[in-house]
Design a protein around this motif. Structure first.
Motif, PDB file in Angstrom:
ATOM      1  N   SER A  89      55.759  57.568  30.546  1.00  0.00           N
ATOM      2  CA  SER A  89      55.940  58.520  29.457  1.00  0.00           C
ATOM      3  C   SER A  89      56.271  57.805  28.147  1.00  0.00           C
ATOM      4  O   SER A  89      55.764  58.166  27.077  1.00  0.00           O
ATOM      5  CB  SER A  89      57.049  59.508  29.818  1.00  0.00           C
ATOM      6  N   VAL A  90      57.109  56.778  28.218  1.00  0.00           N
ATOM      7  CA  VAL A  90      57.448  55.975  27.040  1.00  0.00           C
ATOM      8  C   VAL A  90      56.181  55.350  26.468  1.00  0.00           C
ATOM      9  O   VAL A  90      55.926  55.413  25.262  1.00  0.00           O
ATOM     10  CB  VAL A  90      58.493  54.887  27.399  1.00  0.00           C
ATOM     11  N   ALA A  91      55.375  54.747  27.334  1.00  0.00           N
ATOM     12  CA  ALA A  91      54.141  54.090  26.885  1.00  0.00           C
ATOM     13  C   ALA A  91      53.203  55.088  26.216  1.00  0.00           C
ATOM     14  O   ALA A  91      52.647  54.811  25.151  1.00  0.00           O
ATOM     15  CB  ALA A  91      53.454  53.400  28.058  1.00  0.00           C
ATOM     16  N   ARG A  92      53.035  56.259  26.820  1.00  0.00           N
ATOM     17  CA  ARG A  92      52.166  57.292  26.234  1.00  0.00           C
ATOM     18  C   ARG A  92      52.693  57.743  24.882  1.00  0.00           C
ATOM     19  O   ARG A  92      51.940  57.854  23.919  1.00  0.00           O
ATOM     20  CB  ARG A  92      52.077  58.509  27.166  1.00  0.00           C
ATOM     21  N   THR A  93      53.981  58.015  24.817  1.00  0.00           N
ATOM     22  CA  THR A  93      54.575  58.519  23.585  1.00  0.00           C
ATOM     23  C   THR A  93      54.483  57.497  22.453  1.00  0.00           C
ATOM     24  O   THR A  93      54.221  57.850  21.306  1.00  0.00           O
ATOM     25  CB  THR A  93      56.053  58.902  23.823  1.00  0.00           C
ATOM     26  N   LEU A  94      54.671  56.227  22.786  1.00  0.00           N
ATOM     27  CA  LEU A  94      54.627  55.173  21.769  1.00  0.00           C
ATOM     28  C   LEU A  94      53.220  54.649  21.524  1.00  0.00           C
ATOM     29  O   LEU A  94      53.016  53.812  20.644  1.00  0.00           O
ATOM     30  CB  LEU A  94      55.540  54.010  22.183  1.00  0.00           C
ATOM     31  N   ASP A  95      52.259  55.127  22.314  1.00  0.00           N
ATOM     32  CA  ASP A  95      50.868  54.696  22.208  1.00  0.00           C
ATOM     33  C   ASP A  95      50.737  53.178  22.386  1.00  0.00           C
ATOM     34  O   ASP A  95      50.116  52.485  21.586  1.00  0.00           O
ATOM     35  CB  ASP A  95      50.258  55.136  20.876  1.00  0.00           C
ATOM     36  N   VAL A  96      51.391  52.693  23.450  1.00  0.00           N
ATOM     37  CA  VAL A  96      51.289  51.286  23.849  1.00  0.00           C
ATOM     38  C   VAL A  96      50.999  51.258  25.344  1.00  0.00           C
ATOM     39  O   VAL A  96      51.159  52.262  26.035  1.00  0.00           O
ATOM     40  CB  VAL A  96      52.582  50.483  23.545  1.00  0.00           C
ATOM     41  N   THR A  97      50.583  50.108  25.830  1.00  0.00           N
ATOM     42  CA  THR A  97      50.345  49.976  27.262  1.00  0.00           C
ATOM     43  C   THR A  97      51.647  49.576  27.957  1.00  0.00           C
ATOM     44  O   THR A  97      52.569  49.040  27.317  1.00  0.00           O
ATOM     45  CB  THR A  97      49.282  48.911  27.558  1.00  0.00           C
ATOM     46  N   ILE A  98      51.697  49.819  29.243  1.00  0.00           N
ATOM     47  CA  ILE A  98      52.844  49.387  30.027  1.00  0.00           C
ATOM     48  C   ILE A  98      52.959  47.862  29.962  1.00  0.00           C
ATOM     49  O   ILE A  98      54.064  47.315  29.900  1.00  0.00           O
ATOM     50  CB  ILE A  98      52.764  49.914  31.465  1.00  0.00           C
TER      51      ILE A  98
END
Length: 68
Positions: free
Chosen positions: A52-61
């Motif tokens: 969810s963090v990755a999606r919200t920040l628009d970065v990859t894991i």
């Protein structure tokens, strides 16, 4: 140790993307205190929260786990 790395990376990307702790916690639907614990390295985020963090920040894991 892993908790500290997660926390530092999440905090760095959050700030880079212009989120306050309050605003970011609201986007993730978690409390500010939980986000604070994660960012301080006192709590390891779940796999679901990391995604969810990755999606919200628009970065990859992978970007979140990179230790450059």
């Amino acid at each position: 140790m892993e908790e500290i790395i997660w926390g530092r990376r999440i905090r760095a990307f959050r700030k880079l993307k212009g989120y306050t702790q309050e605003g970011f916690a609201k986007e993730l639907e978690i409390s500010v205190s939980v986000l604070g614990e994660i960012e301080r390295g006192n709590r390891k985020p779940s796999e679901e929260l990391i995604a969810s963090v990755a999606r919200t920040l628009d970065v990859t894991i992978e970007e979140l786990t990179s230790i450059n």
